[in-house]
Design an enzyme around this catalytic site. Structure first.
Site, short mmCIF file in Angstrom:
data_model
loop_
_atom_site.label_atom_id
_atom_site.label_comp_id
_atom_site.label_asym_id
_atom_site.label_seq_id
_atom_site.Cartn_x
_atom_site.Cartn_y
_atom_site.Cartn_z
N ASP A 103 0.53 10.25 0.78
CA ASP A 103 0.23 9.11 1.66
C ASP A 103 1.54 8.70 2.37
OD1 ASP A 103 -2.33 8.12 1.00
OD2 ASP A 103 -1.92 7.21 -0.68
C1 BGC Z 1 2.86 4.29 -2.11
C2 BGC Z 1 1.75 5.20 -2.07
C3 BGC Z 1 0.47 4.59 -1.94
C4 BGC Z 1 0.33 3.75 -0.77
C5 BGC Z 1 -1.36 3.24 -0.59
C6 BGC Z 1 2.55 3.50 -0.65
O1 BGC Z 1 3.44 2.33 -0.50
O2 BGC Z 1 4.16 4.50 -1.82
O3 BGC Z 1 2.16 6.07 -3.23
O4 BGC Z 1 -0.46 5.63 -2.30
O5 BGC Z 1 1.20 2.79 -0.76
O6 BGC Z 1 -1.19 1.97 -1.74
C1 NOJ Z 2 -0.75 7.31 -4.84
C2 NOJ Z 2 -2.08 7.10 -4.33
O1 NOJ Z 2 -3.09 6.66 -4.87
C3 NOJ Z 2 -2.63 8.53 -4.18
O2 NOJ Z 2 -3.99 8.50 -3.33
C4 NOJ Z 2 -1.57 9.45 -3.24
O3 NOJ Z 2 -2.28 10.70 -3.18
C5 NOJ Z 2 -0.38 9.40 -4.00
N1 NOJ Z 2 0.16 7.96 -4.02
C6 NOJ Z 2 0.73 10.20 -3.21
O4 NOJ Z 2 1.04 9.52 -2.12
#
Ligand code: BGC
Ligand code: NOJ
Length: 814
Positions: A487
């Site tokens: 993400d």
């Molecule tokens: C986090 C991710 C997460 C995304 C969506 C980001 O700030 O680092 O791990 O998947 O937010 O909630």
């Molecule tokens: C947490 C999110 O829930 C997941 O969808 C994502 O793949 C990982 N972060 C890595 O960014």
């Protein structure tokens, strides 16, 4: 250093000192009523949706941490001193403190001044309530006069509003008290038809429902004025902060033990029968009273606890193993499976790190979670798949998440993550392999929940496939869109404004940046889809899916290979990411793990090379980091990944979710030692001895362990609600131990360490119990199978046709 120990016999983790580095939690509930509970009784409860139906209040950023809970106080009425047997919130130096986190229950208590008190908290099956069973024993040689106080602070239902909208909140709190039961009914006068109740099995000596009256001005939960004084004042909350507190006065003879039960619950009334009498504003309590009365009885409470135990016996009994490795056994047999059920129930919504407000059920996340729980609750997995598919868009794309109460998708944490659609294919494939229930493919499912748009689930999967083909970039690789699995690799975001969300800001048209990871995912998903199409009698579809997968594989080899490993992506200037040409971020785990897992490069040495590079550059003693070298400054064209200090989260942390991709990839090359070695590096039980470094619970996986670039290398964060649970379970059970459901039957294909002489397992698969014994006769992974005493060809055991429900398999590895 340890803070407790595993009691494997009872499937419990026993915490023996309360001051764990972080709150170590457990989950109560497995259907609609849930709670989180820490080792010092902190946490909260909710009905179905942690944001919209929150029963009790919790303060995430408070100090001390973990504030708000199911707090019980005991007061010695001779001396006037009082304490909490759960340590928090009074934090008295208690003896014999223990917290036993078990399957769906937690028991916490201690001994203080000769008085022993333990409380067992659990949610009975099929009920929307929780039981607190308090046992108090007088271990003194003389009688004791003890008053018991039990307390909760109500949340005004919508946890987001509760924490922000004070000009309204301070005016709306309402309660009722009737026959010793405290009812929380904020907003019941208007549009809500639900309320909470808090009841006690004993005649009470007083109650409070107004927080001010209970705590007193400028006092906290550690020192409530009413407890100090020894008498609750029967306060009624009018606005401000409604609470529930009961007082029971006990006289305990020397050696005497008494049990008191408290029941906290949620009740909905039919809209036309909300009030009693009908034209009044008084809650109709007839619906709640019988259930309250039932569970205040010790016999019923114990029986309900017994049923909960049986429930977990049954779920965990579906797969049990006995291997030479204790940590493997413990995680597979108990805790990893249990954590998978928590991710099924919670997705990413409520833990010590997820506030229950912002994140509902993720499309990508929930589809992957299926890998870990589909064998335990196939019927509910089916429902989950159909719910997820109903939020899919007609482009084949997906909302990134949906809210469980409404089951509607939303863009709150962004949209256009171009990997999302393929996880649906992998989720459905996992369901089909486990159950053989092909009828799910014919279910009519709408797009974006819009009536009239229904198509069979099979068609949804076709649209997932098409989504990528319609979004290919300059090299013929999939466009990354907002981001892929990672993400935080935001290649089209270009945000230079503080506070901008990386999830919702996009400043580039997205037509250049491509993802090699999505390419690997596409190859894997399209081959699954082809197998499904064949089975469904659609050979033309199958050909199309296979041809596209083949072409993508070639494209990866041509444009996604860096010489020693797979590239990660092309950025929005068409420059390589995850390449030796870069100074930072030269090599990434996701594309290397997933491309090999998908079978790319197994035939030409690329896979072996890529995994050797991963080992050399990404492996640390605490697991495999996301990439190397870490980004040391913020890069506008990379986005959130470079916003984290080096070593944390997606910026070169050990992301435990993706480590299993490499474990599986290693098994595809036949490397059992390497696969299991990676498995152990992040296995929480294997890390128990370094709890002071790891800091999170030693019984469940955490999302992230700080990488080698971080000052706190080895420190875990975000435990419980992470795709790590499902992927590790899937890697160890299906690829390392190799007990693998396939469309046609149960495949036995272990790729275990060379030093293992074998292992045994039982697996209930499509209603049949398979008793499996694996024996090593040579160093390799070749399998010779005997089924019920007769050798068979190949290594897939077909379901019995003679109606038998037990099969013995022995497998010899050479
Ligand atoms: C986090 C991710 C997460 C995304 C969506 C980001 O700030 O680092 O791990 O998947 O937010 O909630
Ligand atoms: C947490 C999110 O829930 C997941 O969808 C994502 O793949 C990982 N972060 C890595 O960014």
């Amino acid at each position: 250093m340890k803070f407790g120990y595993f009691d494997d016999q009872n499937r419990e983790y026993v915490i023996t000192r309360p001051d764990t580095p972080l709150p170590w939690i457990n989950y109560l509930g497995c259907q609609e009523y849930f709670g989180i509970i820490s080792n010092t009784a902190g946490g909260y409860s909710f009905y179905r949706d942690a944001r919209l139906r929150r029963l009790t209040r919790y303060r995430y950023n408070n100090a001390p941490w973990d504030c708000g809970g199911r707090y019980i106080y005991l007061r010695d009425d001779e001396s006037g001193s009082f304490w909490s047997p759960s340590w928090q919130p009074t934090r008295h130096a208690a003896e014999d403190y223990s917290c036993r986190h078990g399957m769906g229950y937690t028991t916490i208590g201690s001994k203080f001044a000769g008085i022993e008190a333990y409380t067992r908290y659990f949610v009975p099956l099929d009920e929307n309530l929780e039981i607190w069973q308090l046992t108090v024993s007088n271990r003194r040689a003389t009688p004791a006069r003890i008053s018991v106080f039990a307390s909760v602070e109500f949340c005004l239902w919508d946890a987001q509003d509760d924490a922000t909208n004070f000009q309204r909140n301070y005016n709306i709190g309402e309660v009722e008290v009737n026959e010793g039961v405290l009812y929380h009914k904020t907003e019941y006068r208007e549009r809500r038809n639900h309320f909470a109740f808090f009841a006690c099995s004993e005649p009470t000596a007083g109650f409070d429902t107004a927080r001010d009256a209970f705590l007193g001005p400028y006092r906290g939960w550690d020192n409530p004025a009413a407890v100090a004084s020894g008498q609750l004042s029967n306060s009624i909350a009018h606005g401000w902060a409604p609470i529930g507190a009961h007082q029971v006065n006990l006289v305990l003879a020397a050696g005497e033990t008494r049990q008191i039960i408290f029941v906290l619950g949620y009740q909905e009334n039919p809209v036309d029968r909300k009030f009693d009498p009908p034209d009044s504003q008084t809650i109709n309590k007839k619906t709640a009273e019988p259930v309250i009365a039932k569970y205040l009885g010790a016999k019923e409470a114990d029986a309900a606890f017994g049923r909960l135990h049986e429930h977990w016996d049954k779920l965990l009994g579906i797969f049990q193993v006995d291997t030479p490795d204790l940590h493997t056994n413990r995680m597979v047999n108990i805790w990893n499976a249990y954590q998978c059920m928590a991710t099924f129930n919670m997705s990413r919504s409520a833990s010590s790190f997820e506030s229950g407000i912002g994140r509902g059920l993720g499309f990508r996340d929930s589809n992957q979670d299926l890998l870990g729980f589909v064998h335990m609750v196939p019927a509910r997995a089916r429902e989950r798949i159909l719910d997820l598919a109903s939020t899919q868009l007609d482009t084949g794309g997906a909302y990134h998440q949906y809210q469980p109460l409404t089951k509607r998708g939303n863009n709150d944490i962004g949209s256009g993550f171009n990997d999302d659609p393929h996880w649906l294919i992998l989720g459905v494939a996992a369901y089909l392999k486990e159950t053989g229930d092909w009828s799910i493919l014919n279910e009519l499912v709408p797009y974006d929940n819009k009536p009239g748009t229904e198509e069979p689930l099979y068609a949804h999967m076709g649209r997932s496939f098409g989504y990528t083909l319609e979004r290919l970039g300059p090299h013929g690789l999939p466009l990354i869109g907002r981001a892929d699995w990672n993400d935080c690799l935001n290649l089209n975001c270009f945000s230079d404004t503080p506070g901008n969300s990386f999830q919702t800001t996009t400043n580039r048209d997205g037509m250049v940046a491509e993802s090699v990871f999505i390419a690997g995912l596409f190859v894997r998903a399209s081959r699954e889809l082809a197998a499904i199409a064949c089975h469904q009698g659609h050979p033309d579809d199958a050909k199309r899916f296979l041809a596209a997968a083949e072409k993508m594989e070639q494209t990866v080899k041509e444009h996604g290979w860096d010489g020693e490993w797979f590239l990660r992506a092309y950025d929005s200037f068409g420059e390589k990411i995850g390449s030796k040409e870069r100074d930072e971020g030269k090599i990434f785990i996701e594309s290397n793990g997933f491309c090999v897992l998908a079978g790319i490069g197994l035939d030409d040495g690329r896979a072996a090379k890529a995994l050797a590079s991963v080992r050399e550059r990404l492996a640390t003693k605490h697991g495999l980091v996301v990439h190397q070298p870490a980004y040391t400054r913020y890069y506008l064209h990379l986005g959130e990944i470079s916003s984290y200090p080096p070593g944390y989260k997606e910026n070169a942390g050990v992301f435990c979710h993706v480590n299993p991709w490499v474990m599986i990839a290693e098994t595809r090359l036949g490397h059992g030692d390497e696969a299991h070695d990676y498995y152990l590096r992040i296995n929480p039980s294997a890390r128990e001895e370094i709890s002071e470094v790891h800091r999170c619970e030693p019984y469940v996986y955490a999302q992230m362990i700080a990488g080698k670039d971080a000052p706190t290398f080895g420190e875990a964060k975000n435990s419980w609600l992470t795709g790590t649970a499902a992927w590790n379970y899937y890697a160890i059970t299906q690829w390392i131990l190799g007990v693998r459901p396939t469309y046609g039957g149960l495949e036995i294909a272990p790729v275990i360490p060379a030093g293992w002489q074998g292992f045994t397992a039982t697996r209930i698969f499509r209603g049949v119990k398979y008793k499996i014994a694996i024996e090593r006769a040579g160093p390799g992974n070749n399998v010779a199978l005997t089924v019920n005493g007769s050798p068979i060809e190949g290594n897939i055991v077909r379901p019995p046709t003679d109606g038998s429900n037990e099969i013995s398999i022995s497998a010899v590895l050479s």
